[in-house]
Scaffold this motif. Structure first.
Motif, PDB file in Angstrom:
ATOM      1  N   ILE A 116     -46.520  46.351 -85.308  1.00  0.00           N
ATOM      2  CA  ILE A 116     -45.099  46.002 -85.395  1.00  0.00           C
ATOM      3  C   ILE A 116     -45.002  44.535 -85.784  1.00  0.00           C
ATOM      4  O   ILE A 116     -45.662  43.679 -85.199  1.00  0.00           O
ATOM      5  CB  ILE A 116     -44.368  46.241 -84.054  1.00  0.00           C
ATOM      6  N   GLY A 117     -44.186  44.248 -86.794  1.00  0.00           N
ATOM      7  CA  GLY A 117     -43.931  42.882 -87.213  1.00  0.00           C
ATOM      8  C   GLY A 117     -42.478  42.531 -86.951  1.00  0.00           C
ATOM      9  O   GLY A 117     -41.582  43.337 -87.203  1.00  0.00           O
ATOM     10  N   ARG A 171     -49.510  53.484 -78.023  1.00  0.00           N
ATOM     11  CA  ARG A 171     -50.238  53.629 -79.292  1.00  0.00           C
ATOM     12  C   ARG A 171     -50.116  52.409 -80.205  1.00  0.00           C
ATOM     13  O   ARG A 171     -50.791  52.336 -81.225  1.00  0.00           O
ATOM     14  CB  ARG A 171     -49.739  54.873 -80.034  1.00  0.00           C
ATOM     15  N   ILE A 172     -49.278  51.453 -79.853  1.00  0.00           N
ATOM     16  CA  ILE A 172     -49.107  50.252 -80.670  1.00  0.00           C
ATOM     17  C   ILE A 172     -50.324  49.351 -80.462  1.00  0.00           C
ATOM     18  O   ILE A 172     -50.675  49.017 -79.338  1.00  0.00           O
ATOM     19  CB  ILE A 172     -47.809  49.495 -80.308  1.00  0.00           C
ATOM     20  N   ASP A 173     -50.968  48.963 -81.565  1.00  0.00           N
ATOM     21  CA  ASP A 173     -52.176  48.135 -81.491  1.00  0.00           C
ATOM     22  C   ASP A 173     -51.882  46.642 -81.516  1.00  0.00           C
ATOM     23  O   ASP A 173     -52.644  45.852 -80.961  1.00  0.00           O
ATOM     24  CB  ASP A 173     -53.102  48.474 -82.672  1.00  0.00           C
ATOM     25  N   LEU A 174     -50.808  46.245 -82.184  1.00  0.00           N
ATOM     26  CA  LEU A 174     -50.569  44.821 -82.379  1.00  0.00           C
ATOM     27  C   LEU A 174     -49.087  44.588 -82.643  1.00  0.00           C
ATOM     28  O   LEU A 174     -48.441  45.384 -83.318  1.00  0.00           O
ATOM     29  CB  LEU A 174     -51.382  44.323 -83.593  1.00  0.00           C
ATOM     30  N   ILE A 175     -48.575  43.491 -82.096  1.00  0.00           N
ATOM     31  CA  ILE A 175     -47.214  43.044 -82.392  1.00  0.00           C
ATOM     32  C   ILE A 175     -47.324  41.611 -82.898  1.00  0.00           C
ATOM     33  O   ILE A 175     -47.916  40.756 -82.235  1.00  0.00           O
ATOM     34  CB  ILE A 175     -46.305  43.093 -81.148  1.00  0.00           C
ATOM     35  N   GLY A 176     -46.778  41.359 -84.074  1.00  0.00           N
ATOM     36  CA  GLY A 176     -46.787  40.015 -84.642  1.00  0.00           C
ATOM     37  C   GLY A 176     -45.381  39.463 -84.711  1.00  0.00           C
ATOM     38  O   GLY A 176     -44.467  40.125 -85.189  1.00  0.00           O
ATOM     39  N   SER A 177     -45.191  38.252 -84.190  1.00  0.00           N
ATOM     40  CA  SER A 177     -43.877  37.612 -84.216  1.00  0.00           C
ATOM     41  C   SER A 177     -44.062  36.115 -84.376  1.00  0.00           C
ATOM     42  O   SER A 177     -44.858  35.509 -83.663  1.00  0.00           O
ATOM     43  CB  SER A 177     -43.132  37.895 -82.915  1.00  0.00           C
ATOM     44  N   HIS A 178     -43.311  35.519 -85.284  1.00  0.00           N
ATOM     45  CA  HIS A 178     -43.414  34.069 -85.470  1.00  0.00           C
ATOM     46  C   HIS A 178     -42.494  33.316 -84.534  1.00  0.00           C
ATOM     47  O   HIS A 178     -42.592  32.100 -84.398  1.00  0.00           O
ATOM     48  CB  HIS A 178     -43.108  33.687 -86.917  1.00  0.00           C
ATOM     49  N   GLY A 179     -41.565  33.991 -83.855  1.00  0.00           N
ATOM     50  CA  GLY A 179     -40.604  33.306 -83.000  1.00  0.00           C
ATOM     51  C   GLY A 179     -39.442  32.768 -83.818  1.00  0.00           C
ATOM     52  O   GLY A 179     -39.384  32.923 -85.029  1.00  0.00           O
ATOM     53  N   LEU A 236     -34.687  39.769 -76.647  1.00  0.00           N
ATOM     54  CA  LEU A 236     -34.224  40.373 -77.899  1.00  0.00           C
ATOM     55  C   LEU A 236     -35.389  40.875 -78.749  1.00  0.00           C
ATOM     56  O   LEU A 236     -35.304  41.941 -79.363  1.00  0.00           O
ATOM     57  CB  LEU A 236     -33.373  39.370 -78.687  1.00  0.00           C
ATOM     58  N   TYR A 237     -36.490  40.124 -78.791  1.00  0.00           N
ATOM     59  CA  TYR A 237     -37.683  40.592 -79.516  1.00  0.00           C
ATOM     60  C   TYR A 237     -38.212  41.867 -78.873  1.00  0.00           C
ATOM     61  O   TYR A 237     -38.587  42.813 -79.571  1.00  0.00           O
ATOM     62  CB  TYR A 237     -38.775  39.521 -79.531  1.00  0.00           C
ATOM     63  N   ALA A 238     -38.276  41.893 -77.543  1.00  0.00           N
ATOM     64  CA  ALA A 238     -38.760  43.089 -76.839  1.00  0.00           C
ATOM     65  C   ALA A 238     -37.858  44.284 -77.141  1.00  0.00           C
ATOM     66  O   ALA A 238     -38.342  45.406 -77.354  1.00  0.00           O
ATOM     67  CB  ALA A 238     -38.826  42.827 -75.335  1.00  0.00           C
ATOM     68  N   ASP A 239     -36.556  44.058 -77.195  1.00  0.00           N
ATOM     69  CA  ASP A 239     -35.624  45.137 -77.522  1.00  0.00           C
ATOM     70  C   ASP A 239     -35.854  45.651 -78.942  1.00  0.00           C
ATOM     71  O   ASP A 239     -35.825  46.859 -79.188  1.00  0.00           O
ATOM     72  CB  ASP A 239     -34.180  44.653 -77.358  1.00  0.00           C
TER      73      ASP A 239
END
Length: 166
Positions: free
Chosen positions: A17-18, A104-112, A86-89
């Motif tokens: 998830i990006g 099943r999600i392997d990675l979450i990428g967020s720049h903030g 809000l990002y979590a939502d």
């Protein structure tokens, strides 16, 4: 001649998830991708996309806290917590839309969310070599936003590069 095996088939697909919230300050874009392979053999498929609008008043609060004259430590702390929620939502919404369980999600990428670009940490805490190298470029407008942590670990955008290995 040695044949290089196709490593794409040996690397399991990843669900990633990006998250992106840009300078428009209107909300968060979230995408769920299935990524397979590596290097030049990398492929991806978009499984779901959602837009999570910011609540009324958030844009104004971020803008207020982007200026030293109107910012406050308390507001910035509140923004940090609110934006994390809000990002979590947005993550929940995009996974739900794709009917993918969180496990099943392997990675979450967020720049903030950028509130203010500040190259001054180099001036305050940088080495003499960093100051000589980067401060003239910042003053001249060649670099407007960057983060320096340690030399040669990828946080120097002027020296970043990438390679594909087969």
């Amino acid at each position: 001649m040695t044949r290089i095996p196709n490593r794409k088939s040996r690397i399991p697909a990843k669900l990633i998830i990006g998250l992106m919230s840009g300078t428009s300050l209107d909300g968060i874009d979230a995408v769920l991708l299935r990524v397979k392979g590596n290097g030049e053999a990398t492929s991806f498929k978009q499984l779901a996309y959602v837009e999570r609008p910011y609540p009324r008043g958030l844009k104004e609060l971020i803008l207020k806290n982007s200026q030293p004259e109107t910012s406050s430590v308390d507001d910035i702390a509140r923004l940090s917590m609110l934006l994390a929620e809000l990002y979590a939502d947005a993550v929940k919404r995009v996974a739900r839309k794709a009917a993918i369980p969180f496990s099943r999600i392997d990675l979450i990428g967020s720049h903030g969310q950028t509130i203010r670009h500040l190259p001054k940490p180099v001036k305050m805490f940088g080495t003499d070599e960093q100051k000589q190298r980067f401060l003239p470029r910042c003053a001249g407008g060649a670099i407007t936003a960057f983060l320096l942590t340690e030399p040669d670990v990828g946080s120097d955008p002027a020296r970043m590069s990438s390679t594909a290995t087969l």
